[in-house]
Design a protein around this motif. Structure first.
Motif, PDB file in Angstrom:
ATOM      1  N   ARG A  48      -4.527   5.447  -5.079  1.00 58.85           N
ATOM      2  CA  ARG A  48      -4.638   4.185  -4.347  1.00 58.85           C
ATOM      3  C   ARG A  48      -3.272   3.529  -4.450  1.00 58.85           C
ATOM      4  O   ARG A  48      -2.538   3.781  -5.390  1.00 58.85           O
ATOM      5  N   HIS A  49      -2.962   2.664  -3.478  1.00 57.43           N
ATOM      6  CA  HIS A  49      -1.690   1.953  -3.584  1.00 57.43           C
ATOM      7  C   HIS A  49      -1.770   0.578  -2.947  1.00 57.43           C
ATOM      8  O   HIS A  49      -2.696   0.268  -2.198  1.00 57.43           O
ATOM      9  N   ILE A  50      -0.784  -0.213  -3.299  1.00 57.77           N
ATOM     10  CA  ILE A  50      -0.578  -1.519  -2.691  1.00 57.77           C
ATOM     11  C   ILE A  50       0.833  -1.465  -2.122  1.00 57.77           C
ATOM     12  O   ILE A  50       1.763  -1.034  -2.801  1.00 57.77           O
ATOM     13  N   LEU A  51       0.980  -1.877  -0.879  1.00 59.64           N
ATOM     14  CA  LEU A  51       2.282  -1.895  -0.215  1.00 59.64           C
ATOM     15  C   LEU A  51       2.564  -3.301   0.286  1.00 59.64           C
ATOM     16  O   LEU A  51       1.725  -3.895   0.964  1.00 59.64           O
ATOM     17  N   CYS A  52       3.728  -3.815  -0.058  1.00 59.53           N
ATOM     18  CA  CYS A  52       4.165  -5.135   0.410  1.00 59.53           C
ATOM     19  C   CYS A  52       5.597  -5.036   0.909  1.00 59.53           C
ATOM     20  O   CYS A  52       6.412  -4.316   0.330  1.00 59.53           O
ATOM     21  N   GLU A  53       5.896  -5.782   1.951  1.00 58.99           N
ATOM     22  CA  GLU A  53       7.259  -5.803   2.478  1.00 58.99           C
ATOM     23  C   GLU A  53       8.198  -6.544   1.528  1.00 58.99           C
ATOM     24  O   GLU A  53       9.336  -6.137   1.333  1.00 58.99           O
ATOM     25  N   ALA A  61       1.027  -9.323  -7.010  1.00 51.33           N
ATOM     26  CA  ALA A  61      -0.082  -8.374  -7.146  1.00 51.33           C
ATOM     27  C   ALA A  61      -0.040  -7.709  -8.525  1.00 51.33           C
ATOM     28  O   ALA A  61      -1.071  -7.572  -9.193  1.00 51.33           O
ATOM     29  N   TYR A  62       1.150  -7.310  -8.961  1.00 49.88           N
ATOM     30  CA  TYR A  62       1.293  -6.656 -10.259  1.00 49.88           C
ATOM     31  C   TYR A  62       0.927  -7.608 -11.394  1.00 49.88           C
ATOM     32  O   TYR A  62       0.270  -7.218 -12.361  1.00 49.88           O
ATOM     33  N   TYR A  88      -3.704  -8.051  -1.251  1.00 49.57           N
ATOM     34  CA  TYR A  88      -2.245  -8.094  -1.154  1.00 49.57           C
ATOM     35  C   TYR A  88      -1.605  -7.041  -0.246  1.00 49.57           C
ATOM     36  O   TYR A  88      -0.532  -7.271   0.294  1.00 49.57           O
ATOM     37  N   SER A  89      -2.205  -5.860  -0.125  1.00 46.76           N
ATOM     38  CA  SER A  89      -1.534  -4.770   0.577  1.00 46.76           C
ATOM     39  C   SER A  89      -1.377  -5.038   2.067  1.00 46.76           C
ATOM     40  O   SER A  89      -2.294  -5.527   2.729  1.00 46.76           O
ATOM     41  N   THR A 131      11.427   3.338   1.291  1.00 41.79           N
ATOM     42  CA  THR A 131      11.912   2.933   2.608  1.00 41.79           C
ATOM     43  C   THR A 131      10.888   2.090   3.359  1.00 41.79           C
ATOM     44  O   THR A 131      11.230   1.435   4.334  1.00 41.79           O
ATOM     45  N   HIS A 132       9.638   2.084   2.901  1.00 41.30           N
ATOM     46  CA  HIS A 132       8.575   1.337   3.575  1.00 41.30           C
ATOM     47  C   HIS A 132       8.324  -0.034   2.960  1.00 41.30           C
ATOM     48  O   HIS A 132       7.568  -0.826   3.501  1.00 41.30           O
ATOM     49  N   GLY A 133       8.883  -0.289   1.806  1.00 42.29           N
ATOM     50  CA  GLY A 133       8.660  -1.561   1.130  1.00 42.29           C
ATOM     51  C   GLY A 133       8.472  -1.331  -0.361  1.00 42.29           C
ATOM     52  O   GLY A 133       9.000  -0.384  -0.929  1.00 42.29           O
ATOM     53  N   TYR A 134       7.664  -2.201  -0.964  1.00 43.11           N
ATOM     54  CA  TYR A 134       7.413  -2.155  -2.411  1.00 43.11           C
ATOM     55  C   TYR A 134       5.987  -1.696  -2.654  1.00 43.11           C
ATOM     56  O   TYR A 134       5.056  -2.129  -1.970  1.00 43.11           O
ATOM     57  N   HIS A 135       5.816  -0.837  -3.652  1.00 42.34           N
ATOM     58  CA  HIS A 135       4.511  -0.225  -3.926  1.00 42.34           C
ATOM     59  C   HIS A 135       4.101  -0.363  -5.384  1.00 42.34           C
ATOM     60  O   HIS A 135       4.946  -0.463  -6.269  1.00 42.34           O
TER      61      HIS A 135
END
Length: 144
Positions: A48-53, A61-62, A88-89, A131-135
């Motif tokens: 599972r993941h959370i992705l934020c710009e 989130a962390y 948050y994602s 490259t897509h943001g922060y995870h």
């Protein structure tokens, strides 16, 4: 999430995700792997993941995960990680709790794959950038 042409393995197709993934070898079943913990030797990871710009948002989130579990030395339950991911994602997977399901080595690119395939099962990664943001990744399983 899109294609990443800078994949270390030259297979930049597919989505890039972040997080950590654990491996069934940690249960003492090191199928096909040379390492007794199975890290880095498995073929598939479930995560599972959370992705934020923005870095500030992933840090929020962390912190929520830390305050609830990580500061106490506990592992984040997948259902609780899913709630934080839904809140948050910014990835479409956030609507399903950040669930990426099983994915093979070579599908995710760069840092995401590195973190996903090196995070022990049940563990949560620290925030990291791709490259897509922060995870943030929660590793749920490994298999060959």
């Amino acid at each position: 999430m899109g294609k990443d042409s800078k994949s270390k393995e030259g297979k930049g197709k597919g989505k890039q995700a972040a997080g950590s993934a654990d491996d069934n070898a940690s249960k003492g079943k090191g199928k096909g792997g040379k390492s007794s913990d199975g890290l880095g030797t498995c073929t598939y990871v479930k995560a599972r993941h959370i992705l934020c710009e923005k870095q500030g948002k992933i840090n929020e989130a962390y912190k929520k995960l830390q305050d609830g579990w990580l500061n106490n030395g506990d592992k984040v339950p997948p259902a609780e990680f899913a709630k934080v991911a839904a809140e948050y994602s910014e990835c479409p997977s956030g609507k399903k709790g950040g669930d990426l399901g099983w994915f093979p080595r070579g599908k995710m690119a760069g840092p995401f794959q590195d973190v996903a395939f090196s995070t022990p099962i049940g563990a949560t990664s620290a925030p990291f950038k791709s490259t897509h943001g922060y995870h943030i990744i929660l590793s749920e399983g490994r298999k060959n």
